[in-house]
Scaffold this motif. Structure first.
Motif, PDB file in Angstrom:
ATOM      1  N   UNK A 277       0.824  -1.199   0.000  1.00  0.00           N
ATOM      2  CA  UNK A 277       0.000   0.000   0.000  1.00  0.00           C
ATOM      3  C   UNK A 277       0.866   1.260   0.000  1.00  0.00           C
ATOM      4  N   UNK A 278       0.284   2.353  -0.496  1.00  0.00           N
ATOM      5  CA  UNK A 278       1.031   3.593  -0.678  1.00  0.00           C
ATOM      6  C   UNK A 278       1.396   4.270   0.633  1.00  0.00           C
ATOM      7  N   UNK A 279       0.485   4.181   1.610  1.00  0.00           N
ATOM      8  CA  UNK A 279       0.670   4.919   2.853  1.00  0.00           C
ATOM      9  C   UNK A 279       0.545   3.978   4.059  1.00  0.00           C
ATOM     10  N   UNK A 280       1.048   4.455   5.203  1.00  0.00           N
ATOM     11  CA  UNK A 280       0.983   3.637   6.415  1.00  0.00           C
ATOM     12  C   UNK A 280      -0.238   3.972   7.276  1.00  0.00           C
ATOM     13  N   UNK A 281      -0.489   5.272   7.451  1.00  0.00           N
ATOM     14  CA  UNK A 281      -1.566   5.650   8.378  1.00  0.00           C
ATOM     15  C   UNK A 281      -2.215   6.964   7.969  1.00  0.00           C
ATOM     16  N   UNK A 282      -3.545   6.966   7.954  1.00  0.00           N
ATOM     17  CA  UNK A 282      -4.328   8.176   7.737  1.00  0.00           C
ATOM     18  C   UNK A 282      -5.274   8.334   8.919  1.00  0.00           C
ATOM     19  N   UNK A 283      -5.318   9.535   9.501  1.00  0.00           N
ATOM     20  CA  UNK A 283      -6.174   9.816  10.646  1.00  0.00           C
ATOM     21  C   UNK A 283      -7.225  10.840  10.234  1.00  0.00           C
ATOM     22  N   UNK A 284      -8.491  10.536  10.532  1.00  0.00           N
ATOM     23  CA  UNK A 284      -9.606  11.419  10.201  1.00  0.00           C
ATOM     24  C   UNK A 284     -10.273  11.876  11.500  1.00  0.00           C
ATOM     25  N   UNK A 285     -10.005  13.108  11.911  1.00  0.00           N
ATOM     26  CA  UNK A 285     -10.612  13.653  13.125  1.00  0.00           C
ATOM     27  C   UNK A 285     -12.044  14.078  12.822  1.00  0.00           C
ATOM     28  N   UNK A 286     -12.990  13.597  13.610  1.00  0.00           N
ATOM     29  CA  UNK A 286     -14.392  13.836  13.297  1.00  0.00           C
ATOM     30  C   UNK A 286     -14.807  13.039  12.078  1.00  0.00           C
TER      31      UNK A 286
ATOM     32  N   UNK B  81      -7.609   5.573  10.806  1.00  0.00           N
ATOM     33  CA  UNK B  81      -8.094   5.779  12.172  1.00  0.00           C
ATOM     34  C   UNK B  81      -9.080   6.936  12.190  1.00  0.00           C
ATOM     35  N   UNK B  82     -10.251   6.694  12.737  1.00  0.00           N
ATOM     36  CA  UNK B  82     -11.264   7.730  12.898  1.00  0.00           C
ATOM     37  C   UNK B  82     -11.261   8.200  14.350  1.00  0.00           C
ATOM     38  N   UNK B  83     -11.085   9.485  14.572  1.00  0.00           N
ATOM     39  CA  UNK B  83     -11.255  10.064  15.902  1.00  0.00           C
ATOM     40  C   UNK B  83     -12.708  10.493  16.014  1.00  0.00           C
ATOM     41  N   UNK B  84     -13.457   9.823  16.896  1.00  0.00           N
ATOM     42  CA  UNK B  84     -14.898  10.064  16.989  1.00  0.00           C
ATOM     43  C   UNK B  84     -15.344  10.049  18.450  1.00  0.00           C
ATOM     44  N   UNK B  85     -16.508  10.589  18.694  1.00  0.00           N
ATOM     45  CA  UNK B  85     -17.010  10.687  20.070  1.00  0.00           C
ATOM     46  C   UNK B  85     -17.633   9.384  20.560  1.00  0.00           C
ATOM     47  N   UNK B  86     -18.004   8.509  19.628  1.00  0.00           N
ATOM     48  CA  UNK B  86     -18.632   7.239  19.999  1.00  0.00           C
ATOM     49  C   UNK B  86     -17.834   6.075  19.417  1.00  0.00           C
ATOM     50  N   UNK B  87     -17.700   4.986  20.177  1.00  0.00           N
ATOM     51  CA  UNK B  87     -16.959   3.820  19.666  1.00  0.00           C
ATOM     52  C   UNK B  87     -17.711   3.141  18.527  1.00  0.00           C
TER      53      UNK B  87
ATOM     54  N   UNK C 273      -6.639  14.533   8.561  1.00  0.00           N
ATOM     55  CA  UNK C 273      -7.690  15.384   8.014  1.00  0.00           C
ATOM     56  C   UNK C 273      -8.646  15.723   9.147  1.00  0.00           C
ATOM     57  N   UNK C 274      -8.844  17.008   9.396  1.00  0.00           N
ATOM     58  CA  UNK C 274      -9.763  17.452  10.445  1.00  0.00           C
ATOM     59  C   UNK C 274     -11.086  17.858   9.815  1.00  0.00           C
ATOM     60  N   UNK C 275     -12.146  17.109  10.168  1.00  0.00           N
ATOM     61  CA  UNK C 275     -13.475  17.345   9.605  1.00  0.00           C
ATOM     62  C   UNK C 275     -14.466  17.835  10.661  1.00  0.00           C
ATOM     63  N   UNK C 276     -13.982  18.221  11.822  1.00  0.00           N
ATOM     64  CA  UNK C 276     -14.869  18.564  12.931  1.00  0.00           C
ATOM     65  C   UNK C 276     -15.686  19.824  12.653  1.00  0.00           C
TER      66      UNK C 276
END
Length: 311
Positions: free
Chosen positions: A2-11, A32-38, A69-72
């Motif tokens: 794969x091209x990348x190792x880790x992508x994090x999406x806040x919100x 990885x999704x940073x979210x308020x609910x599991x 990427x911050x989507x909050x």
């Protein structure tokens, strides 16, 4: 490989976050999704709980990320009461400042941080297009939100992290957002112009959103303010006509301004979301060589209507 190792999406648990998660799932070892609910892990997409207000163990997941990427942000589809105004601003500024604070302290912060902001920062424009170079900032609450949002993003410089504020147009997708709602109007013969129909709509197909973030990630010369809109904005009356044509419905009752005002009051939203003329061009993306899969509205609408009919 794969091209990348880790992508994090806040919100990343919202509509656009899901679009990006699906896109990067096949390109990245881990999303990885940073979210308020599991949420239960799906393939290589896992959710890490955070509150968007305070540091916690979630922060360690940002180490060695290729992209953050911050989507909050609270949905602006509401009445601009003092309470809602405060929540709209805080839901954007607070997580952005928190991420700045956390990234400053990481040993290996994300290589690229894209903060999703809004193309509505530009003025109401029916006379000429607005871009990153010559665009004029508007006035009013929604513009003030964008200005504070971007100021909180750029107030801190993170060594080793390239920052891009992605001024997003209206995202068109078949499953969520504005497109399914407009298509419902078309289905019921109410898909005519809104207001006088002369206001420009700066839109972008959801797949081009995902591809543009990947393009920015792999082009280290791109940083700062970047518009994320299709290269061919369209007037509201033409947008609605194309949607009716693609769906095969010719009946299209218009919705005059007075009716929009009444309807907005009844459903608890603001007419600005429909009547503001957003004539925005992605000059920097185009200059960098980015090729849109859906450069014109007719192609994008045909694709999305076909998807909607399958569903």
């Amino acid at each position: 490989m794969k091209k990348f190792k880790k992508v994090v999406l806040a919100g990343g648990n919202g509509y656009l976050g899901q679009v990006l998660a699906k896109h990067y799932s096949s390109l990245t070892d881990e999303v990885i999704l940073l979210a308020r609910k599991p949420k239960t892990k799906q393939a290589n997409i896992r959710t890490v709980v955070w509150d968007g207000k305070s540091e916690g163990t979630w922060a360690e997941n940002l180490e060695n990320a290729d992209l953050l990427v911050n989507l909050c942000g609270k949905n602006v589809n509401c009445r601009y009461t003092p309470k809602n105004q405060k929540e709209i601003i805080n839901s954007r500024v607070v997580p952005t400042r928190l991420l700045n604070w956390v990234l400053e302290r990481l040993e290996n912060p994300p290589k690229v941080w894209i903060n999703i902001t809004s193309a509505t920062i530009y003025r109401h424009a029916e006379d000429c297009a607005q871009d990153e170079i010559n665009g004029e900032i508007g006035y009013g609450f929604s513009v003030d939100v964008c200005k504070k949002w971007e100021a909180s993003f750029f107030e801190t410089s993170i060594p080793g992290t390239r920052k891009v504020a992605l001024r997003m147009g209206i995202v068109l997708g078949s499953t969520d957002g504005v497109f399914p709602r407009l298509l419902n109007l078309v289905r019921f013969g109410l898909g005519g112009k809104q207001g006088d129909g002369q206001q420009y709509v700066s839109w972008i197909h959801e797949q081009d959103v995902a591809l543009s973030t990947q393009w920015i990630l792999t082009h280290p010369d791109i940083e700062g303010i970047v518009n994320c809109t299709a290269p061919n904005p369209i007037k509201n009356r033409e947008l609605m006509r194309l949607m009716g044509k693609a769906y095969g419905i010719s009946m299209a009752l218009p919705c005059p301004t007075w009716m929009l005002s009444l309807g907005a009051w009844l459903i608890g939203t603001e007419t600005e979301l429909i009547l503001k003329s957003r004539w925005v061009l992605p000059s920097l993306l185009l200059a960098s060589g980015f090729k849109f899969q859906y450069p014109t509205a007719d192609v994008a609408i045909s694709d999305l209507v076909a998807q909607a009919k399958v569903r």
